[in-house]
Design a protein around this motif. Structure first.
Motif, PDB file in Angstrom:
ATOM      1  N   ILE A   1      41.517  40.108 -58.393  1.00  0.00           N
ATOM      2  CA  ILE A   1      42.042  39.930 -57.038  1.00  0.00           C
ATOM      3  C   ILE A   1      41.389  40.941 -56.104  1.00  0.00           C
TER       4      ILE A   1
ATOM      5  N   ALA B   1      37.958  39.820 -55.362  1.00  0.00           N
ATOM      6  CA  ALA B   1      37.962  38.702 -54.419  1.00  0.00           C
ATOM      7  C   ALA B   1      38.059  39.203 -52.980  1.00  0.00           C
ATOM      8  N   VAL B   2      38.853  40.248 -52.761  1.00  0.00           N
ATOM      9  CA  VAL B   2      38.941  40.847 -51.427  1.00  0.00           C
ATOM     10  C   VAL B   2      37.584  41.407 -51.017  1.00  0.00           C
TER      11      VAL B   2
ATOM     12  N   VAL C   1      42.963  35.785 -49.457  1.00  0.00           N
ATOM     13  CA  VAL C   1      42.940  36.947 -50.358  1.00  0.00           C
ATOM     14  C   VAL C   1      44.041  37.942 -49.999  1.00  0.00           C
TER      15      VAL C   1
END
Length: 436
Positions: free
Chosen positions: A27, A30-31, A190
């Motif tokens: 995660i 992804a940011v 995100v």
């Protein structure tokens, strides 16, 4: 292997890693991926931006220089924020800022508001990479550090490819406002994911509480990080390795290939894409080599600098009007190694600093390459104006910074190695006395 040893840790041991660690860390990555898309989207929209805001090339280049200035200036403050507030809070703030910046850029009615939007985007972007590195150290064993860092950087370069392949086509198909407003939705996605699912660390691996002492805390964190030779060595490695590719990709590669080498824009764009693809491939190679052979860090860094300098010189000083295509291709492949080599800098600062200083130390390291990039961007522009677009003279400024950086690396490497061995011995002794 010494690379598998964590520095002096006040924790029961290394984080466990595993599938949950991959999901949580993913995660954060992804940011960072979305931040890179937003950061590099201007690179494919330069001509559109010049038309939309009715500005010349100098004003257009200010977008890139301002972003780097904000990014570099934010590194130590962001490192301090990560150490004090934790990864999730800083990443959340970063995602909010870079999404607002991208949206503002889409809707800006004037050059001034567009410039402010890019500055806001740069501020949010600056909060992502250090946070992702910190997240990796909290969720994965220390021996995975080099590979985790390289994989994060690889996803960043994938974001660059999205800009090149998707944003560029969308601009021609849907126009400025639709493209940039639509892309800003990725920031919202995100942001929701990290708010719902991201955790700073696994259960049972909480860091020690940070003493909040205002300015005294800030000075202590920066001073303690800077005193470590590994932090300074990491900064100079990042400084020396990253900037040639950054300068080439961010601003001056396209003009050099088109104006000085006589290539068409399509061919020049393919060569720039080759740099990105080479970066993604070599990132995995560098990460695996360093994880298995910690002693390879300095040879890899210096080897990359030396090879880059040799090919850079062979290209700009090639007799005749233009360098042959094979030489330009080899140069672009080697420039792809600059990003992975710059990640080695973090592998010097990581074992030199305890967990509560990792963010600050990473900020110092990360600042190095962006200071070098910003300096060279300005130097090339000034020299091109002063010499009537003589790229041989302007691009020679790269060698000055490389010599400076290599000198500092050679000066600090032995001291950093001794200090790292000391940390390794201490951590081994303390591990014996820590209950499982």
């Amino acid at each position: 292997m010494s690379s598998a040893a964590a520095p002096t840790l006040p924790l029961p041991g290394d984080p466990p890693g595993g599938r949950r660690a991959v999901r949580v860390w993913g995660i954060g990555v992804a940011v960072y991926f979305v931040a890179i898309i937003f950061r590099t989207s201007l690179g494919v929209a330069g001509l559109d931006a010049a038309d939309r805001f009715d500005v010349n090339a100098s004003a257009l280049s200010t977008f890139s220089i301002l972003q780097l200035l904000v990014y570099a200036g934010m590194q130590i403050p962001v490192g301090l924020m990560v150490d004090r507030l934790g990864t999730k809070r800083v990443l959340t703030l970063g995602a909010v800022l870079f999404t607002l910046g991208q949206l503002g850029f889409a809707l800006s009615p004037s050059y001034g508001t567009a410039l402010a939007s890019r500055a806001l985007l740069g501020c949010g972007d600056a909060m992502t990479f250090i946070s992702v590195l910190r997240l990796g150290t909290r969720w994965f064993p220390a021996r995975r550090g080099p590979l985790i860092g390289q994989v994060a950087a690889l996803f960043g370069m994938a974001g660059n490819l999205v800009s090149t392949l998707v944003i560029a086509r969308a601009l021609h198909g849907f126009g400025w406002t639709t493209t940039f407003v639509g892309s800003s939705l990725a920031g919202v996605v995100v942001l929701v994911l990290l708010l719902l699912f991201l955790k700073d660390h696994p259960e049972g691996y909480e860091p020690p509480p940070v003493q909040h002492a205002g300015g005294a805390y800030v000075r202590k964190q920066i001073a303690a990080s800077w005193r470590e030779p590994g932090t300074r060595l990491g900064m100079w490695v990042h400084f020396t390795t990253q900037f040639p590719a950054m300068v080439f990709l961010l601003l001056w590669g396209m003009p050099f290939l088109v104006e000085d080498q006589g290539l068409g824009r399509g061919t020049a764009g393919e060569l720039l894409t080759l740099v990105v693809l080479s970066n993604m491939t070599l990132g995995l190679v560098y990460g695996q080599v360093i994880a298995r052979h910690h002693a390879a860090r300095i040879p890899l860094a210096l080897g990359t600098v030396g090879t880059t300098a040799a090919l850079w010189a062979a290209t700009i000083f090639h007799p005749g009007d233009h360098a042959p295509m094979w030489l330009l291709v080899v140069l672009c492949v080697v420039l792809g190694a600059c990003g992975p080599a710059s990640m080695i800098g973090f592998d010097f600062s990581r074992p030199a600093n305890p967990p509560e200083r990792q963010g600050t130390a990473s900020g110092i390291v990360n600042m190095g390459g962006f200071i070098a990039s910003m300096t060279t961007l300005l130097a090339v522009g000034v020299l091109l104006d002063a010499t009537g677009d003589n790229y041989r003279v302007a691009f020679s400024s790269v060698f000055v910074l490389e010599v400076l950086g290599v000198t500092q690396i050679l000066r600090l490497r032995a001291r950093a190695a001794r200090r790292e061995r000391d940390h390794h011995v201490i951590s081994r002794v303390e591990a014996v006395h820590v209950p499982a």
